[in-house]
Design an enzyme around this catalytic site. Structure first.
Site, PDB file in Angstrom:
ATOM      1  N   ASP A 157      19.976  61.334  79.948  1.00 57.61           N
ATOM      2  CA  ASP A 157      19.684  61.454  78.518  1.00 57.61           C
ATOM      3  C   ASP A 157      20.180  62.797  77.970  1.00 57.61           C
ATOM      4  OD1 ASP A 157      18.607  60.648  76.089  1.00 57.61           O
ATOM      5  OD2 ASP A 157      16.720  59.985  76.966  1.00 57.61           O
ATOM      6  N   ASP A 212      18.600  55.048  69.463  1.00 48.46           N
ATOM      7  CA  ASP A 212      17.738  54.087  70.165  1.00 48.46           C
ATOM      8  C   ASP A 212      17.565  52.777  69.397  1.00 48.46           C
ATOM      9  OD1 ASP A 212      17.449  56.107  71.938  1.00 48.46           O
ATOM     10  OD2 ASP A 212      15.271  56.242  71.797  1.00 48.46           O
TER      11      ASP A 212
HETATM   12  C1  GLA Z   1      15.772  58.747  74.511  1.00 49.91           C
HETATM   13  C2  GLA Z   1      16.619  57.596  75.019  1.00 49.91           C
HETATM   14  C3  GLA Z   1      15.735  56.376  75.216  1.00 49.91           C
HETATM   15  C4  GLA Z   1      14.631  56.699  76.198  1.00 49.91           C
HETATM   16  C5  GLA Z   1      13.842  57.907  75.727  1.00 49.91           C
HETATM   17  C6  GLA Z   1      12.870  58.407  76.760  1.00 49.91           C
HETATM   18  O1  GLA Z   1      15.286  58.494  73.232  1.00 49.91           O
HETATM   19  O2  GLA Z   1      17.668  57.334  74.133  1.00 49.91           O
HETATM   20  O3  GLA Z   1      16.501  55.279  75.664  1.00 49.91           O
HETATM   21  O4  GLA Z   1      15.181  56.943  77.470  1.00 49.91           O
HETATM   22  O5  GLA Z   1      14.674  58.992  75.377  1.00 49.91           O
HETATM   23  O6  GLA Z   1      12.131  59.512  76.339  1.00 49.91           O
END
Ligand code: GLA
Length: 667
Positions: A157, A212
């Site tokens: 990430d 996301d």
């Molecule tokens: C980010 C990623 C998500 C998830 C969260 C976890 O937002 O894009 O897919 O992994 O972090 O905290």
């Protein structure tokens, strides 16, 4: 030698006036030859994860047949580690309560089922949830820890990255993983911020192209639109990733989940199940297990579908397949039934008298003389696999597009909105696309009791030849008293084939009868909207958008100024009101809401007020730092008012857009 030949070839092409795009180079490790398939807990549990759930998912992969259709990786997302590293070794420690048996034992368990195990961390000092350390500066030690534990997949990430350039951070982990000698699929999760499609193929096996996902239709469509144009960058070992699946989480209809899954498969996206398989409905599980759709995703040629056309929410996508077949998706983004069409010629297929095509949702074969067309329900996706090598197309039943269409009452307004007392037309038709005729078309329309219905035309002739249609038409009037309700109209059409029995369909369509138009002057949030789309759960009345659940906002606040009345939206959003030409003006403040954690200094949005097909006022881009600005719109004569919030150009994250203190003036 190979490089020499390639250079020479490029030189020849350049000097002859042609250019070739440099081939995207995948990592030489041969991993992820097809898009990874598996599970990840984030979309269903967030941080609330434990080892038992992961074990249960591995068990269910086996017992529910998911392993058999290709699901392989069982992945843990954020929050699996203890808050701090081991003070002596510097290594990660498993969270003592959530993963008491340790990660190695969990990986062993997953491996024991013949599956693979994946883990998560961030290329920053803490992960996104901040409950555990990230790997920035600890790449070697962490990669080795993962390898020692038997990790097969790493999602890396982007949070808390201290401003270190992405390519540097992600490359460092690539090299660290390589040094361990263990094959580990490497998923870059930097949300498309640094155009990873341009450099990711040499760094990892897949890269997120977007922010996301969440369990809403608006967000799913938004991600589709961002990812679909990137087809040229994907291929074996290097995939675009529009984020994990939401199928089964409950926020969308079954039709929408089918579209989500089908479009992800067409886009050769990784298929990571994001729902709790202990609780998923059989219907949603069947979507995830549809082998014919999965086969499109997992096709060895590894081509992401390209966009053939996409105007007015009518999308045609084409995915060439390894055996010469071509998959075509007809996706209706809109809120009303729409005819979506293409042809063998448009798809680049060799001319033939006929083609065999397979409906991968219905599991049935059809023949067409060349036209590929369907009356697609709202939010649905029809997917055909054209079996180019099948010369026996003539033995299949005719492809006949059947269904219902409702003449748009309000062009430009999503949905089928039918004001009380105002007549509209409905057609129910059958169009034959096959070489052979069909016969005896019958069509019916059912409307709710008390709705006046008058038939204007019958299907007509008995025999329907190639590319001929039989169409019935009705005039329908929503009665007084139906204001503020929805109603279902159902079109049924049937026909006879020669040698394949009967065919036909039943198509329900929902129409919305708007509430009576407002009178006088007052707060817009006290007027009921006709319909709404929104990027993060529903829009909220008199509070900010909050998160996905309804009613979870805070007081509407723009740059410290609070408003008692208004609408809390989140890009991409559209809220529609029925005015019936009786209102003259709307005045409102707009801006990005203060609702976000202090560290999240992000968010921008643009606001537009639409009066029917015309933009009556627009804000331009407003960012999280800007104070509110006031918009005044002349609505004279407008039948519909639409409030639109779009992304301000930096992705949709944190784009909570407020319509703050809007006042509507009517007769
Ligand atoms: C980010 C990623 C998500 C998830 C969260 C976890 O937002 O894009 O897919 O992994 O972090 O905290």
């Amino acid at each position: 030698m190979k490089t020499f030949v390639r250079t020479m070839l490029a030189a020849v092409l350049v000097t002859s006036g042609l250019t070739i795009a440099p081939a995207a180079r995948a990592l030489p490790d041969g991993l992820a030859p097809t898009p990874p398939m598996g599970f990840n807990n984030w979309n269903t549990t967030g941080c609330d994860i434990n080892e038992q759930m992961i074990r249960d998912m591995a068990d269910l992969f086996v017992s529910k047949g998911l392993k058999d259709v290709g699901y392989e990786y069982v992945n843990v997302d954020d929050c699996w580690a203890a808050a701090e590293r081991d003070p002596v070794t510097g290594r990660y420690l498993p969270h003592p309560v959530k993963f008491p048996s340790g990660i190695k034992a969990l990986a062993d368990y997953v491996h024991g089922k013949g599956l693979k195990f994946g883990i998560y961390t961030s290329a920053g000092v803490r992960t996104c949830a901040k409950t555990m350390p990230g790997s920035l500066g600890f790449e070697d030690i962490d990669a080795q820890t993962f390898a020692d534990w038997g990790v097969d997949y790493l999602k890396y990430d982007n949070c808390n990255n201290q401003g270190v350039p992405a390519i540097e951070r992600y490359t460092k982990m690539r090299d660290a993983l390589k040094k361990t000698g263990r094959p580990i699929v490497y998923s870059l999760c930097e949300w498309g911020e640094n155009k990873p499609w341009e450099w990711g193929a040499e760094v990892g096996h897949l890269w997120r192209t977007t922010g996301d996902i969440n369990d809403t239709w608006a967000k799913t469509v938004d991600l589709f639109k961002r990812n679909a144009p990137l087809a040229q960058y994907a291929g074996p070992g290097h995939w675009n990733d529009p984020d994990m699946l939401e199928v089964g989480n409950g926020g969308m209809t079954t039709t929408e989940y089918r579209s989500h899954f089908g479009l992800w498969a067409m886009m050769a996206a990784p298929l990571l199940i994001g729902s709790d398989l202990r609780e998923i409905s059989p219907e949603h599980l069947d979507i995830l297990r549809n082998k014919e759709v999965i086969d499109l995703d997992q096709d060895k040629l590894g081509k992401q579908a390209d966009i053939v056309s996409g105007g007015e929410g009518r999308w045609v996508l084409r995915k060439p397949l390894a055996n010469g077949d071509v998959a075509v998706a007809l996706f209706n983004e809109g809120e009303a039934h729409q005819r979506i069409s293409t042809s063998a010629a448009e798809l680049g297929l060799p001319p033939r008298p006929g083609y065999a095509l397979r409906d991968v949702w219905q599991h049935k074969d059809f023949q067409t003389a060349g036209r590929i067309s369907a009356l697609v329900p709202p939010h649905a996706t029809v997917i055909y696999r054209i079996e180019v090598g099948a010369h026996d197309w003539a033995r299949y039943e005719p492809l006949v597009s059947t269904g219902l269409e409702i003449a748009a009452h309000a062009p430009g307004v999503p949905g089928t909105i039918t004001p009380a007392g105002q007549p509209f037309e409905v057609t129910v038709s059958a169009t034959n696309h096959a070489r052979v005729p069909v016969a005896g078309v019958r069509a019916e329309l059912r409307a709710p009791d008390g709705w006046p219905v008058e038939q204007l035309a019958k299907p007509g002739k008995w025999l329907v030849g190639t590319e001929e249609a039989a169409t019935a038409r009705w005039r329908v009037v929503p009665p007084a008293g139906a204001e503020g309700s929805t109603a279902e109209l159902t079109g049924t059409v049937g026909y006879r084939t020669f040698g394949h029995g009967t065919g036909g369909s039943t198509s329900p369509a929902t129409v919305t009868v708007p509430p009576a138009p407002p009178t006088g002057a007052g707060a817009l949030s006290d007027v009921g909207w006709v319909l709404a789309r929104n990027g993060y759960g529903p829009p909220e009345k008199d509070m900010s958008n909050g998160s996905v659940p309804a009613g979870d906002g805070k007081p509407l606040t723009i740059n410290g100024v609070t408003y008692a009345k208004g609408i809390g939206a989140h890009a991409v959003s559209e809220v529609v009101f029925f005015l019936d030409g009786r209102c003259s003006a709307l005045t409102t403040d707009v801006g990005v809401d203060d609702e976000r954690e202090p560290a999240q200094q992000r968010g921008s949005a643009s606001f537009e007020i639409w009066a029917d097909g015309r933009v009556a006022a627009a804000s331009g881009v407003r960012t999280w730092q800007d104070p509110a600005t006031t918009l005044s719109a002349d609505l004279t004569g407008a039948r519909f008012l639409r409030l639109v919030v779009t992304d301000g150009g930096d992705g949709n994250a944190y784009d909570r857009g407020d319509w703050a203190g809007p006042r509507l003036t009517c007769q």
